[in-house]
Design a protein around this motif. Structure first.
Motif, mmCIF file in Angstrom:
data_model
loop_
_atom_site.group_PDB
_atom_site.id
_atom_site.type_symbol
_atom_site.label_atom_id
_atom_site.label_comp_id
_atom_site.label_asym_id
_atom_site.label_seq_id
_atom_site.Cartn_x
_atom_site.Cartn_y
_atom_site.Cartn_z
ATOM 1 N N UNK A 161 0.799 -1.256 -0.049
ATOM 2 C CA UNK A 161 -0.099 -0.154 0.106
ATOM 3 C C UNK A 161 0.841 1.156 0.132
ATOM 4 N N UNK A 162 1.865 1.232 0.879
ATOM 5 C CA UNK A 162 2.811 2.602 0.981
ATOM 6 C C UNK A 162 3.549 2.724 -0.247
ATOM 7 N N UNK A 163 4.046 1.532 -0.796
ATOM 8 C CA UNK A 163 5.148 1.523 -2.113
ATOM 9 C C UNK A 163 6.256 2.834 -1.884
ATOM 10 N N UNK A 205 6.272 8.493 7.791
ATOM 11 C CA UNK A 205 5.880 8.664 9.264
ATOM 12 C C UNK A 205 5.318 7.444 9.726
ATOM 13 N N UNK A 206 5.813 6.918 10.890
ATOM 14 C CA UNK A 206 5.065 5.679 11.502
ATOM 15 C C UNK A 206 4.438 6.021 12.847
ATOM 16 N N UNK A 241 4.265 9.159 3.087
ATOM 17 C CA UNK A 241 3.717 7.920 3.514
ATOM 18 C C UNK A 241 3.603 7.886 4.944
ATOM 19 N N UNK A 242 2.213 7.774 5.404
ATOM 20 C CA UNK A 242 1.874 7.662 7.009
ATOM 21 C C UNK A 242 1.162 6.491 7.250
ATOM 22 N N UNK A 243 2.044 5.645 7.985
ATOM 23 C CA UNK A 243 1.562 4.257 8.407
ATOM 24 C C UNK A 243 1.141 4.397 9.671
ATOM 25 N N UNK A 302 0.299 11.044 -1.784
ATOM 26 C CA UNK A 302 0.767 10.559 -0.452
ATOM 27 C C UNK A 302 -0.124 9.147 -0.259
ATOM 28 N N UNK A 303 0.389 8.150 0.330
ATOM 29 C CA UNK A 303 -0.289 6.889 0.662
ATOM 30 C C UNK A 303 -0.474 6.825 2.167
ATOM 31 N N UNK A 304 -1.491 6.127 2.772
ATOM 32 C CA UNK A 304 -1.764 5.869 4.063
ATOM 33 C C UNK A 304 -2.020 4.498 4.091
ATOM 34 N N UNK A 305 -1.304 3.574 4.722
ATOM 35 C CA UNK A 305 -1.731 2.018 4.865
ATOM 36 C C UNK A 305 -2.440 2.395 6.521
#
Length: 341
Positions: free
Chosen positions: A145-147, A155-156, A223-225, A244-247
């Motif tokens: 998902x984040x790729x 950011x986690x 990416x925000x996990x 941006x991607x957010x798993x």
């Protein structure tokens, strides 16, 4: 007297459904007989038992992605154990296995419901953490998902938890810049000094999370996990870069709330950033587990992955270890070591 007759079994049942934060009163212990394995089954002695935040949702009588635990019935979760009796062609006495089993000292289970593991590759406990569903959750959530791409900012949240610390390290392996959010100076120091996170934030001592994130992420967030939901996620979403991607892995901040969980509306922000937010369950990737375990094992062997486990001794302490998840007591994976009686 046979081996089975010498054994004493104990189970942990859901005694009553919690309202808000669970307590020890929600659990009860019950002595029970040790079943005899039938054809194609094995008797497994529990060595390590996993407690995980998602189990809190299963304690409620509410429709979800997995069936709730039944009242006065045994709770189940990830377990590593040893085969001590076998009526199976696939598994022998002495084999070590991992699977989703009941919270009890001894489980009888079909051979197909557990997987044989090799303790020469990693310690047995690792198969419930970095080489188990925890590591696989980090692996597929971030990579599918984040790729992440080299030079991006990841950011986690919940970064010192079992999943979060693996996410951050995989992001570093892929060449990303990693910012971890955790709940103590001890945890943030560990993330930076031991795991190589580029920046960290202690959300408990940061009066303004958005300002703290903006300082740590001067080029925005790619990416925000998301492991936690709540105000931390509200702040992160305000800083998303284009595409941006957010798993969306978890929302532990809301698991014990009884007053609902209201926050800012995110639709406009996602439209403007053209961002993707996607929830996922690790079972979605079951047919690719071998791929994930292969890469995680390789990175572990190469020294590119580290992991932490908070191991509590004693089957009688399982409820207390579970409750500790919601108090932020654990660094890494929360496990219970069950001694042989």
């Amino acid at each position: 007297m046979t081996l089975k007759e010498k054994l004493k079994n104990s189970q942990i049942l859901l005694a009553k459904r919690p309202k808000g934060m669970p307590t020890k009163e929600n659990f009860t212990f019950k002595d029970s007989p040790v079943p005899q394995p039938e054809e194609g089954q094995v008797l497994v002695r529990t060595i390590y038992l996993s407690v995980d935040p998602y189990m809190r949702g299963r304690m409620d009588d509410a429709k979800s992605y997995v069936k709730p635990f039944e009242l006065n019935e045994m709770i189940c979760g990830g377990i590593v154990g040893e085969v001590i009796l076998s009526d199976s062609d696939q598994l022998s006495v002495g084999d070590k296995v991992v699977g989703t089993l009941g919270w009890q000292r001894y489980n009888v289970i079909k051979e197909s419901k557990v997987r044989k593991i090799d303790e020469t590759i990693a310690p047995l406990s690792a198969y419930l953490s970095v080489l188990g569903l925890t590591g696989l959750t980090a692996y597929f959530g971030l990579l599918d998902i984040g790729q992440p791409k080299e030079g991006e900012t990841v950011v986690v949240s919940g970064a010192a938890g079992a999943v979060g610390m693996i996410v951050g390290q995989i992001a570093k392996i892929k060449g990303a810049r990693v910012v971890g959010v955790a709940g103590s100076d001890e945890k943030t120091t560990y993330l930076k000094q031991e795991l190589g996170f580029d920046e960290t934030i202690n959300y408990k001592t940061s009066p303004n999370m958005e300002q703290a994130l903006e300082k740590a992420c001067p080029d925005g967030i790619d990416i925000y996990f998301d492991n936690v939901g709540g105000p931390i996620s509200d702040a992160a979403i305000n800083l998303l870069n284009e595409f941006a991607r957010i798993p969306l892995c978890g929302a532990i901040s809301s698991y014990n709330r009884t007053d609902g969980d209201l926050g800012p509306r995110i639709q406009t922000k996602l439209i403007k950033s053209r961002g993707l937010i996607k929830g996922f369950l690790i079972g979605d990737y079951a047919d690719r587990f071998s791929e994930g375990i292969r890469d995680l094992s390789s990175w572990l062997a190469e020294g590119k992955l580290k992991y932490e486990e908070n191991i509590v001794e004693g089957f009688e302490n399982v409820p207390e270890a579970f409750l500790g998840l919601f108090k932020g007591e654990n660094l890494g994976k929360q496990l219970i070591k069950v001694d042989e009686e």
